[in-house]
Design an enzyme around this catalytic site. Structure first.
Site, PDB file in Angstrom:
ATOM      1  N   LYS A 188       0.918  -1.084   0.050  1.00  0.00           N
ATOM      2  CA  LYS A 188      -0.073  -0.161  -0.059  1.00  0.00           C
ATOM      3  C   LYS A 188       1.069   1.402   0.049  1.00  0.00           C
ATOM      4  O   LYS A 188       1.539   1.436   0.998  1.00  0.00           O
ATOM      5  CB  LYS A 188      -1.030   0.015   1.278  1.00  0.00           C
ATOM      6  CG  LYS A 188      -1.783   1.288   1.172  1.00  0.00           C
ATOM      7  CD  LYS A 188      -2.425   1.520   2.461  1.00  0.00           C
ATOM      8  CE  LYS A 188      -1.715   2.983   2.769  1.00  0.00           C
ATOM      9  NZ  LYS A 188      -2.005   3.990   2.076  1.00  0.00           N
ATOM     10  N   GLY A 241       6.541   4.758   8.724  1.00  0.00           N
ATOM     11  CA  GLY A 241       5.702   5.731   8.663  1.00  0.00           C
ATOM     12  C   GLY A 241       5.774   6.463  10.037  1.00  0.00           C
ATOM     13  O   GLY A 241       6.846   6.283  10.841  1.00  0.00           O
ATOM     14  N   THR A 245       1.230   5.967  13.970  1.00  0.00           N
ATOM     15  CA  THR A 245       0.498   4.966  12.872  1.00  0.00           C
ATOM     16  C   THR A 245       1.134   3.451  13.357  1.00  0.00           C
ATOM     17  O   THR A 245       0.493   2.446  13.310  1.00  0.00           O
ATOM     18  CB  THR A 245       1.011   5.243  11.650  1.00  0.00           C
ATOM     19  OG1 THR A 245       0.636   6.640  11.406  1.00  0.00           O
ATOM     20  CG2 THR A 245       0.130   4.354  10.522  1.00  0.00           C
ATOM     21  N   GLY A 246       2.404   3.520  13.606  1.00  0.00           N
ATOM     22  CA  GLY A 246       3.124   2.348  14.325  1.00  0.00           C
ATOM     23  C   GLY A 246       2.653   1.500  15.249  1.00  0.00           C
ATOM     24  O   GLY A 246       2.320   0.309  15.182  1.00  0.00           O
ATOM     25  N   GLU A 263       9.633   0.771  10.929  1.00  0.00           N
ATOM     26  CA  GLU A 263      10.492   1.897  10.931  1.00  0.00           C
ATOM     27  C   GLU A 263       9.805   3.271  11.157  1.00  0.00           C
ATOM     28  O   GLU A 263       8.839   3.706  10.026  1.00  0.00           O
ATOM     29  CB  GLU A 263      11.014   1.790   9.172  1.00  0.00           C
ATOM     30  CG  GLU A 263      12.064   0.694   9.233  1.00  0.00           C
ATOM     31  CD  GLU A 263      13.243   0.566   9.762  1.00  0.00           C
ATOM     32  OE1 GLU A 263      13.724   1.413  10.482  1.00  0.00           O
ATOM     33  OE2 GLU A 263      13.814  -0.530   9.874  1.00  0.00           O
ATOM     34  N   CYS A 297      13.330  10.789   7.820  1.00  0.00           N
ATOM     35  CA  CYS A 297      13.220  10.410   9.265  1.00  0.00           C
ATOM     36  C   CYS A 297      14.511  10.697   9.753  1.00  0.00           C
ATOM     37  O   CYS A 297      14.711  10.489  11.019  1.00  0.00           O
ATOM     38  CB  CYS A 297      12.696   9.098   9.250  1.00  0.00           C
ATOM     39  SG  CYS A 297      13.760   8.099   7.888  1.00  0.00           S
ATOM     40  N   GLU A 396       8.881  15.212  15.985  1.00  0.00           N
ATOM     41  CA  GLU A 396       9.241  15.104  14.762  1.00  0.00           C
ATOM     42  C   GLU A 396       8.237  16.093  13.897  1.00  0.00           C
ATOM     43  O   GLU A 396       7.245  16.005  13.915  1.00  0.00           O
ATOM     44  CB  GLU A 396       9.209  13.762  14.056  1.00  0.00           C
ATOM     45  CG  GLU A 396       9.674  13.512  12.843  1.00  0.00           C
ATOM     46  CD  GLU A 396       9.475  12.252  12.190  1.00  0.00           C
ATOM     47  OE1 GLU A 396       8.413  11.560  12.545  1.00  0.00           O
ATOM     48  OE2 GLU A 396      10.341  11.655  11.752  1.00  0.00           O
TER      49      GLU A 396
END
Ligand code: NAD
Length: 508
Positions: A188, A241, A245-246, A263, A297, A396
């Site tokens: 995706k 991401g 979300t992780g 990651e 990142c 971040e």
């Protein structure tokens, strides 16, 4: 509706629309104009893609091919990508807003190299030596009781969910090792940036990747990604991401205790020691902070510089930041393109406002560049004296925003550098290599560069500690992550009653 190309998704070797018939627009962030429409995949589309991948794994040839055969397909794929690189780079530049020189000379060559690395890795699987490890009195007979060896096997169906900052590059970090190891996949792409992954699927077809082995479903993360991560028919989910979300992915993946590879975000520090080459460090800071418009990142986000170098370093960084040519990403002389979306720009602007509010000093940038009337542009932005607890030092931002703070002692610098929830990447700058190595040891990050920031290679692992996730991309460690280990034990005694059975019943 503007007339733009209408893309299709790739499921079970066929190019299809969404079951719902719905599509959505893909926008060029440099001029806010639509460049394509893609299917808005939903649950039923993901289910079909998972079934195709399941079928290709359970009944297809891919997992059973010899490594040499899979290598040949991946190598052909790498050649096709290399040949099409100028077109893919252009598409990526228009989809993400990244500069053409960056897409063409960094993303694409690395994608090709990565495909070739994992094509080779397929033939270089490693494990423990086969040997007679089991003992239990069998030694008296001068032979082992049984022979043990390892089979390194594909895991099964891998779901991959990728972000928008390096759409094809990060997709390939997952596709190359997963396919090399014999898995099948559903991928995706990020909602905003599906175009190059769809082009890549066309090249997979050409290279001879069998039908159902790679499937691409486009659409929103909360729908397509969530279904993929929750499905009982998926054996592993690999996601790059945001950390938030992780966390959700881990929850979804618990439904069938699937293998998880994450990651996530970063907040990379750069520690500039007293004896550093101040020009090199300043150059490293602007390049590391502003590449890909700071949407990286591993980007330098916080500099901790020794107080003796602080003034000179800050002056140099501002001078160098002023040289960034902001403009049309497709122009070869542009150094910085826009952010991915209006939403992202607002997010970055909120952070800039919070920095000022929390007491940091804005020394450069912070505004929308006046000469760019359209597109989601923002200036490279530099703060000094940002309080360590401030949001711009802790969270971040994912935009071109850098903080520079001074330190007195190395202990202080290391403590500040480590004082975030992330642990992805970092760097240390200095002339005394022993001192740099000592700092490298103490930095709590998955990568530490010394007198450099940002270089990745296919042979070395990339991945974070702490809330930057777990599992490695790149390298043989990533290849291993897409395999499962099976211990196979062969009895060597040939006897009905083995030497160890007496411990259960009877005598020796
Ligand atoms: P994101 O988390 O918003 O989206 C990543 C992917 O997850 C997208 O495909 C998205 O559609 C999907 N997604 C979103 N919500 C979902 C849900 N509820 N369920 C399943 N899937 C969902 O991240 P982003 O904004 O696309 O990318 C930026 C983030 O990625 C940053 O945090 C950045 O640090 C991180 N990143 C990490 C690395 C790394 O190697 N560690 C590399 C690049 C980017």
């Amino acid at each position: 509706m503007t007339s733009v190309p209408l893309y299709k998704m790739f499921i079970d070797g066929k190019w299809v629309g969404a079951d719902s018939g719905e599509t959505f627009e893909v926008i060029n962030p440099a001029n806010e104009r639509p460049i394509a429409r893609v299917p808005k995949g939903g649950k039923s589309d993901v289910k079909k893609a998972i079934d195709a991948a399941r079928n290709a794994f359970d009944k297809g040839e891919w997992p059973h091919m010899t490594p040499a055969e899979r290598t040949a397909v991946l190598w052909r794929l790498a050649d096709l990508v290399e040949k099409d690189a100028p077109n893919i780079a252009r598409l990526e530049s228009m989809d993400v807003g990244k500069t053409i020189k960056y897409a063409r000379d960094s993303d694409l060559p690395f994608i090709v190299d990565n495909l070739r690395f994992f094509a080779g890795a397929a033939r270089a699987m490693e494990g423990k030596a086969a040997y007679e490890y089991a003992d239990f009195h069998a030694k008296r007979e001068h032979k082992g009781m049984g022979l043990s060896f390892i089979r390194r096997e594909p895991i099964g169906v891998v779901g991959a969910i990728v972000p928008w900052n390096y759409p094809l590059y990060i997709a390939v970090w997952k596709i190359a090792p997963a396919l090399a190891a014999g898995n099948t996949m559903v991928i995706k792409p990020a909602t905003h940036t599906p175009l190059t992954t769809l082009r890549f699927a066309e090249l997979c077809e050409k290279a001879g990747v069998p039908k159902g082995v790679l499937n691409v479903v486009t659409g929103p993360g909360e729908l397509v990604g969530a279904e993929l991560a929750s499905s009982h028919k998926v054996d592993m989910i690999a996601m790059t991401g945001d950390t938030s979300t992780g966390r959700k992915i881990m929850e979804y993946a618990s439904s069938n205790v699937k293998n998880v590879h994450l990651e996530l975000g970063g907040k990379a520090p750069m520690v500039v020691l007293q004896d550093a080459d101040v020009d090199a460090a300043a150059e490293g800071a602007v390049v590391g902070a502003f590449w890909n418009t700071g949407q990286d990142c591993t980007a330098v986000t916080r500099v901790y510089v020794h107080e003796k170098l602080y003034d000179k370093f800050t002056k140099l960084v501002v001078e160098k930041a002023k040289k960034f040519r902001i403009g049309d990403p497709l122009s070869p002389s542009t150094d910085m393109g826009p952010l991915i979306s209006e939403r992202q720009r607002e997010r970055v602007e909120d952070y800039i406002a919070s920095g000022i509010k929390q007491g940091a000093k804005l020394v450069y940038g912070g505004k929308r560049p006046a000469h760019m009337k359209k597109g989601f542009y923002i200036e490279p932005t530099i703060f000094t004296n940002a309080p360590q607890h401030s949001k711009i030092c802790q969270e971040e931002i994912f935009g071109p925003v850098l903080t520079i703070n001074k330190f007195k002692t190395v202990d202080e610098a290391v403590a500040s550098a480590n004082d975030v929830m992330y642990g992805l990447a970092s760097s240390v700058w200095g002339s005394d290599i022993r001192a740099c190595l000592e700092v490298a040891k103490r930095l709590d990050f998955g990568t530490v560069w010394i007198n450099e920031h940002g270089v990745l290679v296919s042979e070395m692992p990339h991945g974070g500690f702490k809330q930057s996730g777990f599992g490695k991309d790149l390298s043989m460690y990533s290849f291993e992550a897409y395999t499962r280990l099976k211990h196979v034990y062969v009895d060597m005694t040939g006897r009905a009653r083995k030497p160890w059975h007496y411990v259960v019943y009877g005598e020796q």
